[in-house]
Motif scaffolding. Structure first.
Motif, short mmCIF file in Angstrom:
data_model
loop_
_atom_site.label_atom_id
_atom_site.label_comp_id
_atom_site.label_asym_id
_atom_site.label_seq_id
_atom_site.Cartn_x
_atom_site.Cartn_y
_atom_site.Cartn_z
N ILE A 243 37.76 13.77 59.62
CA ILE A 243 37.23 14.79 58.71
C ILE A 243 36.64 14.07 57.51
CG2 ILE A 243 39.43 15.08 57.46
CD1 ILE A 243 38.82 18.04 57.17
N PRO A 244 35.56 14.58 56.91
CA PRO A 244 35.03 13.90 55.72
C PRO A 244 36.11 13.78 54.65
CG PRO A 244 33.45 15.50 56.52
CD PRO A 244 34.71 15.71 57.31
N PRO A 245 36.33 12.57 54.14
CA PRO A 245 37.41 12.38 53.17
C PRO A 245 37.02 12.83 51.77
CG PRO A 245 36.30 10.30 53.55
CD PRO A 245 35.68 11.30 54.50
N ILE B 30 34.07 8.25 50.83
CA ILE B 30 34.16 6.80 50.98
C ILE B 30 32.90 6.16 50.43
CG2 ILE B 30 35.73 6.84 52.94
CD1 ILE B 30 33.37 6.62 54.79
N GLY B 31 32.97 4.86 50.15
CA GLY B 31 31.85 4.16 49.52
C GLY B 31 30.64 4.02 50.41
N ILE C 194 46.49 8.28 62.74
CA ILE C 194 47.84 8.43 62.19
C ILE C 194 47.80 9.07 60.81
CG2 ILE C 194 49.88 7.17 61.37
CD1 ILE C 194 49.31 5.11 63.58
N ARG C 195 46.88 8.63 59.97
CA ARG C 195 46.80 9.18 58.62
C ARG C 195 46.44 10.66 58.64
NH1 ARG C 195 43.16 4.77 55.49
NH2 ARG C 195 41.95 4.86 57.43
N TRP D 171 43.28 12.02 53.97
CA TRP D 171 43.75 10.98 54.90
C TRP D 171 43.36 9.57 54.47
CZ3 TRP D 171 40.16 7.98 57.68
CH2 TRP D 171 38.85 8.44 57.68
N MET D 172 42.28 9.41 53.72
CA MET D 172 41.84 8.08 53.31
C MET D 172 42.61 7.56 52.09
SD MET D 172 39.39 6.32 54.89
CE MET D 172 38.37 5.50 53.67
#
Length: 287
Positions: free
Chosen positions: A174-176, A180-181, A226-227, A241-242
């Motif tokens: 899923i988009p965090p 993210i960078g 897992i996250r 999750w990230m």
């Protein structure tokens, strides 16, 4: 007896005491919102998000057709049906991230474990064996690094049955949030997200009412998977999750109780490894 099993024992004893009377179970356990005593420090606290007891759609109240109760016979009939749908045992899910692997590989078959990765898997397998737990099943992602990791772990757990499941392969769930960078096309989330969510729904749920004992299932898979599972199981925002990291060969342990509550015993544990053998992403470089 391990800490996990001692914890299970007392939990199951406590729940077993309720199984003798269906009516009592419904009043005292099934309707916790109206009858549970709160700790003093939470008495005047309003949670920002309340726990959804029917998150897996297996709460007995959602499985029994509502019945118009006119007398004690009707009430007993409803309570019997309710008790028959109630889980009685605990599901333990042990999530293992694969060992360090060759990130320079162009295709999956080239992304094999490094020497360190193989050592990490071996150490993790020995740790799982040392816990003295009766494992029910090992499920492996079909990706090369997970397959290799699992097969090394299986040497320490020779009598545990195994299965392969492509739902557990790595992906973008899923988009965090925060983003993210580096840029990633939404196509990846669109493709991977439903598959990873399907894997969550397949493995994360309370025990079947017919389950005769606690189970401990090992899932050998990947960090993103897992996250995401952890966030979903604990009812955290899944887009978080990230915000956590997992070392190679790490152990994450979650328990799903008969009432639908979920507890995480550990996240990304690598305490069984020597410090110089712990890695997260990059292959270790020689100085």
């Amino acid at each position: 007896m391990s800490v996990f099993l001692r914890f299970q024992k007392w939990t199951v004893v406590g729940l077993g005491a309720l199984s003798g009377a269906a009516l009592f179970y419904y009043n005292a356990y099934g309707d916790c919102e109206s009858s549970c005593v709160q700790n003093s420090w939470t008495t005047n606290f309003t949670p920002s998000v309340k726990w959804d007891h029917n998150w897996d759609r297996r709460d007995p109240k959602s499985l029994v057709k509502p019945l118009k109760i006119n007398n004690e016979i009707d009430e007993n009939k409803y309570n019997e049906e309710f008790a028959a749908k109630r889980a009685k045992h605990i599901r333990h899910l042990v999530l293992i991230r694969h060992g360090q692997y060759n990130t320079a590989g162009k295709v999956d078959s080239e992304k094999v474990l490094t020497e360190l990765g193989r050592h990490q898997a071996e150490t993790t397998g020995k740790r799982l064996a040392e816990l003295d737990v009766s494992y029910s099943l090992i499920v492996r992602s079909t990706m090369t690094r997970a397959q290799e990791t699992s097969k090394i772990i299986e040497k320490s757990l020779p009598n545990v049955p195994t299965e392969d499941d492509s739902l557990l392969t790595e992906g973008a769930p899923i988009p965090p949030e925060p983003p993210i960078g580096n840029w990633m096309s939404e196509r990846y989330f669109y493709q991977d997200g439903p598959r990873i969510e399907a894997a969550f729904r397949k493995y994360f749920h309370r025990a079947d009412p017919k389950q005769e004992k606690d189970t401990v299932t090992i899932l050998v898979c990947h960090a993103n998977v897992i996250r995401y599972f952890v966030c979903r199981a604990l009812q955290f925002p899944p887009e978080a999750w990230m915000r956590m990291s997992l070392n190679h060969g790490s152990i994450t342990w979650l328990c799903i109780y008969p009432n639908g509550r979920v507890t995480m015993h550990c996240l990304g544990d690598t305490g069984h490894m020597l410090p110089q053998n712990i890695s997260y992403f990059q292959m270790r470089r020689k100085s």
